[in-house]
Design an enzyme around this catalytic site. Structure first.
Site, PDB file in Angstrom:
ATOM      1  N   TYR A 142       0.812  -1.219   0.000  1.00 52.36           N
ATOM      2  CA  TYR A 142       0.000   0.000   0.000  1.00 52.36           C
ATOM      3  C   TYR A 142       0.848   1.273   0.000  1.00 52.36           C
ATOM      4  O   TYR A 142       0.337   2.360  -0.232  1.00 52.36           O
ATOM      5  CB  TYR A 142      -0.953   0.022   1.211  1.00 52.36           C
ATOM      6  N   LYS A 193       3.609 -15.603   1.996  1.00 58.42           N
ATOM      7  CA  LYS A 193       3.467 -16.340   0.735  1.00 58.42           C
ATOM      8  C   LYS A 193       4.887 -16.656   0.270  1.00 58.42           C
ATOM      9  O   LYS A 193       5.312 -16.292  -0.835  1.00 58.42           O
ATOM     10  CB  LYS A 193       2.686 -15.458  -0.260  1.00 58.42           C
ATOM     11  N   ASP A 225      -2.855 -18.386   1.632  1.00 60.66           N
ATOM     12  CA  ASP A 225      -4.035 -19.062   1.062  1.00 60.66           C
ATOM     13  C   ASP A 225      -4.552 -20.138   2.020  1.00 60.66           C
ATOM     14  O   ASP A 225      -5.765 -20.283   2.201  1.00 60.66           O
ATOM     15  CB  ASP A 225      -3.740 -19.631  -0.336  1.00 60.66           C
ATOM     16  N   ASP A 249      -5.050  -6.971   5.916  1.00 63.28           N
ATOM     17  CA  ASP A 249      -6.260  -6.234   5.581  1.00 63.28           C
ATOM     18  C   ASP A 249      -7.373  -7.231   5.247  1.00 63.28           C
ATOM     19  O   ASP A 249      -8.496  -7.164   5.767  1.00 63.28           O
ATOM     20  CB  ASP A 249      -5.958  -5.327   4.371  1.00 63.28           C
ATOM     21  N   ASP A 253     -10.573  -8.780   7.961  1.00 58.17           N
ATOM     22  CA  ASP A 253     -11.992  -8.625   7.623  1.00 58.17           C
ATOM     23  C   ASP A 253     -12.679  -9.990   7.545  1.00 58.17           C
ATOM     24  O   ASP A 253     -13.822 -10.151   7.957  1.00 58.17           O
ATOM     25  CB  ASP A 253     -12.164  -7.883   6.289  1.00 58.17           C
TER      26      ASP A 253
END
Ligand code: NAD
Length: 362
Positions: A142, A193, A225, A249, A253
């Protein structure tokens, strides 16, 4: 008597309503614990924009810097949807995060036994969920450079974002992860990852190195994943999760769904010298001003403030116990009403019930 200065930034919409109840709970704690809280309010978000022309009122940042902790509500709403980018209400919150170097976002997700049926997932999956997602908040995809969109003469285009982390940035969030895990069940899952991303390979290397200083915490590395699947399949396998900005992020959620309602989820942003505590939810324009918002997320954020900024662990436990007990007694705000027994209560009444229970514990 120990005196703590708390900056209170209620913001907009239900932010103002729920923060008021969190302050009342802290006042009850102060009385019982024999400490003093000096609350000082400042404007942020749309309220600050209307009054001062800026999304963070002049002096608010300084107030925060000079406080022991920040209690934050929520910012934004349809009234300010069309203002210029730099003026947007959330810029006030982003400025605070940046200026105060709040690089670690902590989101506990608890599925309270009496609210199991408020979750859209099966009882057998969510029952017993009690985990903490720690998200790195100031680095990664980001914020990485270069970034942008290149337009070509032939009508084509190319867009780029950069996922970048330094070993220093990884090390400090890893330490937060281990420290938090140490206060919980001493199990840390570091999510990356590493089978594909170079950034994740460095992440794994640094986290493994930091782990040597925390032999009492069991570390496992989980691919993002797999983590996404496990969170909705067997969330009870997790205690503390630490991960980078983008993964955090999305996963935080996803994990929020396990708790049933947005009105139940607190958070803390830590890093620099002062921590910021806020409910995960927004300003809820659909119910703002009606006195029906659930104040529990804000009240549990105040409990986190007691635990993480003031080291008042026992008092934090008392607040959390009060919330649990009031729910056990069947009291519900409208958002969690389907799983309640009695009549629905409003924001103020829910605050009253929790305040009374906290008082009774001293
Ligand atoms: P929201 O969290 O405000 O509301 C989503 C839904 O959950 C609504 O139906 C709302 O009524 C309900 N809800 C949320 N909190 C509740 C509570 N405490 N009690 C009962 N019900 C609750 O998200 P949104 O509708 O996407 O956003 C509304 C505004 O809030 C927008 O302007 C958005 O930008 C802002 N926002 C701010 C923050 C923040 O300040 N950190 C976070 C998210 C959204």
């Amino acid at each position: 008597m120990a005196t703590y200065r708390i900056a209170v930034l209620p913001g907009d919409g239900i932010g103002q309503e729920v923060t008021r109840e969190a302050v009342r709970v802290l006042e009850a704690v102060a009385k019982g614990a024999g400490v003093a809280f000096e609350f000082e309010e400042a404007l942020v978000g749309g309220a600050a924009l209307d009054a001062t022309g800026r999304p963070l009122a002049p002096g608010a940042l300084e107030l925060c810097r000079q406080s022991h902790a920040i209690l934050f509500g929520a910012v934004g709403g349809p009234k300010w949807d069309d203002v210029a980018h730099e003026q947007r209400p959330e810029r006030g919150l982003l400025a605070l995060r940046k200026e105060l170097d709040l690089y670690a976002n902590l989101r506990p997700v608890t599925c309270f036994p009496m609210l199991v049926d408020a979750s859209p997932l099966k009882r057998s999956v969510v029952e017993g969920t009690d985990l903490m997602v720690i998200r790195e908040l100031t680095g990664g995809l980001y914020f990485g450079e270069p970034r942008g969109v290149e337009r070509f003469a032939d009508g084509g285009a190319r867009a780029i974002n950069t996922m970048v982390y330094t070993s220093r940035e990884i090390e400090r969030i890893a330490r937060t992860g281990f420290e938090v895990a140490r206060r919980r069940k001493k199990r840390l899952a570091s999510v990356d990852k590493a089978n594909v991303l170079a950034v994740s390979q460095l992440w794994r290397e640094v986290v493994t190195r930091v782990a040597k200083a925390y032999p009492d915490v069991a570390l496992e590395h989980v691919l993002v994943d797999n983590c996404a699947m496990a969170l909705v399949h067997r969330p009870t396998q997790f205690d503390t999760i630490v991960t980078e900005n983008t993964f955090g992020d999305i996963l935080s959620d996803e994990a929020a769904i396990l708790a049933g309602s947005m009105g139940m989820l607190p958070s803390a942003s830590l890093g620099g010298s002062v921590g910021l505590y806020e409910p995960v939810h927004g300003t809820a324009p659909d119910i703002a001003g009606k006195g029906i918002a659930n104040p529990i997320a804000a009240i549990l954020s105040a409990a986190m403030l007691l635990r993480y900024s003031l080291s008042l662990e026992k008092d934090a436990d008392r607040v959390e116990r009060a919330v649990l007990r009031v729910l056990e007694q069947g009291h519900r705000t409208a958002d969690i009403a389907s799983s309640g027994k009695g009549a629905t209560v409003g924001t103020r009444e829910m605050g009253d019930l929790i305040v009374r229970d906290v008082e009774a514990q001293y």
